[in-house]
Design an enzyme around this catalytic site. Structure first.
Site, PDB file in Angstrom:
ATOM      1  CB  VAL A 178      -2.864   2.452 -21.166  1.00 46.22           C
ATOM      2  CG1 VAL A 178      -3.865   2.654 -20.592  1.00 46.22           C
ATOM      3  CG2 VAL A 178      -2.433   2.028 -20.492  1.00 46.22           C
TER       4      VAL A 178
ATOM      5  CG  HIS B 108      11.946   2.789  -4.698  1.00 48.55           C
ATOM      6  ND1 HIS B 108      10.839   2.259  -4.627  1.00 48.55           N
ATOM      7  CD2 HIS B 108      11.908   4.192  -4.185  1.00 48.55           C
ATOM      8  CE1 HIS B 108       9.756   3.129  -3.526  1.00 48.55           C
ATOM      9  NE2 HIS B 108      10.690   4.724  -4.068  1.00 48.55           N
TER      10      HIS B 108
ATOM     11  CE  LYS C 138      -0.587   7.108   0.729  1.00 50.03           C
ATOM     12  NZ  LYS C 138       0.215   6.957   1.607  1.00 50.03           N
TER      13      LYS C 138
END
Length: 527
Positions: free
Chosen positions: A49, A126, A188
């Protein structure tokens, strides 16, 4: 302060400029285990996208390792009394480097969607594979990492203070790479800055300021109160990325298509079974799709067909969506299911819908997806989990009140975005109509008093199965809300199909005008 080794390599990074790594870190980078991350897209199918989102887990892990060292060295030099050593700093740096070693193909799609569906009942994420691959890498390449440091590094990756002794004496070290207390960590920091850069967004975050603002008080990392808006901006940007980028409607459609392709191929290729085999997992990357496309086995034809549809943009189609409060989002999935929508299609009268489409529809054609998005701490304000200090009292910390930060905070910090897709766009009309019938019968509150009042107007009653929703003689955009009088309770009005739209026409006629009706490209549909 940057630690310069006798042998230092510098990597040019678009986010952090030149980042230096010493010999031990470079010895990890130069392994097949770490180089594998070059072939796993950071944003998975979002690349389909957002053309700029071509970055991989490889460069993200380099960035996290760099920021992890910067944060650890800042705390070490600004607060010598903490007792942080160079050995601690190097372990934290390695934890940042190796925290994503275990990511599978398509990134989070692998562990959040594929593995739970392919290996029902298996608890796997994971991070488990990251530890497996880390141990395998250390042994295979005989890296200079002793067992105690290896245990510490794996505990840092997990953010679990209970797994080594330092978790009791220096718990703040576990908040640098994977902060389980409030989610404010360098992982983050890097992915938000990197993802924004990749998709062309101009962020307002200053990572240097946040790192320099960090201070350990009462064994946890706190921030200067003057930087509280930067912390809030970090959390808001996380939510915004999930809302606009990671959960984009088209990306979600492609995720389901590729999951269907992998699930169809798994019985033949035994893909899921590789998660416990590090020698095989080493070669499991995004190129699994190419391997399926290259195959010639007849049993893989269905998988090849689905991937072909992705390549040619013949995608699963969004038919409706609705945003729900956080506390209702999970219950929505119990009430609104593909089976419920299918039953509604079979038991209701839809004069405008082609009877052939109703006969063709199965529950397997329908996807119900719920994206639960938040600021980092479910529906709670993440700043309630962060403590702040001021320059006047640098050794005292406390939680901030709204008046200390802003009075313009949202009333809710989480929501659920429900989307309904059809795997065949010819079935758009019947799937949307049936979904809206089911939606119109769903309780809109969990409050006892409200539920009692709504149950008097619901057909069927709340005690009746959702597979027998009330009958509507005609589907419109104003399906009545149970318990709300005449107020409308549609899906999204932006997904309404105008009366007389060709989408309700006979299939043969509709196919001739797909380009105009469904906003497709004007090319001929491939068979």
């Amino acid at each position: 302060m940057e630690t310069i080794h006798e042998y230092t390599r510098r990597f040019k990074d678009p986010i952090h400029d030149y980042i230096p790594f010493g010999p031990l870190v470079c010895s990890v980078i130069d392994t097949k285990h770490f180089q594998r991350l070059r072939n796993i897209k950071q944003l998975g199918v979002s690349y389909y996208v957002w053309p700029g989102a071509s970055h991989n887990r490889f460069e993200h892990c380099l960035g996290v390792a760099y920021l992890a060292r910067r944060m650890a060295e800042h705390l070490k030099h600004s607060q010598p009394s903490l007792g942080i050593t160079e050995s601690h700093v190097q372990c934290i740096e390695l934890a940042g480097l190796c925290h994503d070693l275990g990511h599978g193909p398509l990134s989070h799609v692998w562990d959040n969607m594929f593995i739970p569906m392919a290996m029902k009942g298996k608890r796997w994420k994971h991070e488990d594979a990251s530890e497996m691959m880390f141990d395998h890498m250390v042994k295979k390449y005989e890296l200079d990492i002793n067992p105690d440091d290896a245990t510490f590094i794996k505990a840092l990756i997990a953010g679990d203070t209970s797994r080594c002794k330092l978790g009791e004496t220096m718990p703040f070290l576990f908040e640098i790479v994977a902060n389980k207390r409030n989610g404010i960590d360098v992982d983050k920091f890097d992915y938000i800055a990197r993802d924004c850069h990749a998709i062309g967004e101009k962020g307002n975050l200053s990572l240097t300021r946040l790192i320099h603002s960090a201070r350990v008080i009462e064994n946890e990392i706190c921030y200067d109160i003057k930087d509280s808006n930067q912390v809030y901006e970090l959390c808001y940007t996380r939510f915004s990325l999930h809302k606009r980028i990671y959960n984009h409607k088209t990306a979600t459609a492609i995720e389901y298509m590729l999951i269907d392709a992998l699930l169809a191929a798994d019985p033949i290729m035994k893909i899921a079974a590789l998660v416990d085999n590090p020698d095989k997992y080493l070669y499991l990357t995004d190129n699994i799709l190419t391997r399926i496309e290259m195959s010639t086995e007849e049993e893989l034809q269905h998988s090849r067909d689905i991937i072909e549809r992705v390549r040619c943009r013949d995608l699963y189609r969004l038919v409706d969506f609705k945003v729900f409060p956080w506390d209702q989002s999970k219950k929505c999935l119990d009430y609104i299911t593909p089976e419920c929508i299918f039953q509604a299609a079979q038991t209701n009268s839809f004069p405008d819908i082609d009877a052939d489409d109703i006969a063709k529809l199965t529950s397997g054609h329908i996807i119900v997806h719920m994206s639960r998005m938040h600021y980092g701490m479910s529906d709670k304000n993440p700043l309630d989990f962060v403590k702040f200090y001021s320059k006047h009292s640098p050794n005292m910390c406390r939680h901030a009140d709204p008046g200390d930060i802003s009075l313009l905070m949202p009333s809710s910090f989480g929501e659920g975005l429900l989307r309904v897709y059809t795997k065949e766009k010819d079935l758009w009309g019947i799937v949307q109509a049936a979904f809206r019938v089911v939606l119109s019968t769903m309780p809109i509150s969990t409050d006892d008093a409200t539920n009692t009042r709504m149950s008097e107007t619901l057909t069927p009653p709340l005690t009746e199965a959702c597979s027998t929703p009330r009958t509507l003689s005609r589907v419109t955009s104003s399906a009545t809300v149970a318990g709300s009088g005449s107020e409308p309770r549609p899906g999204s009005r932006f997904m309404d199909i105008p009366p007389g739209s060709p989408i309700f026409s006979k299939t043969k006629k509709r196919r001739g005008m797909e380009s105009e009706t469904l906003n497709d490209s004007p090319r001929k549909k491939k068979v």
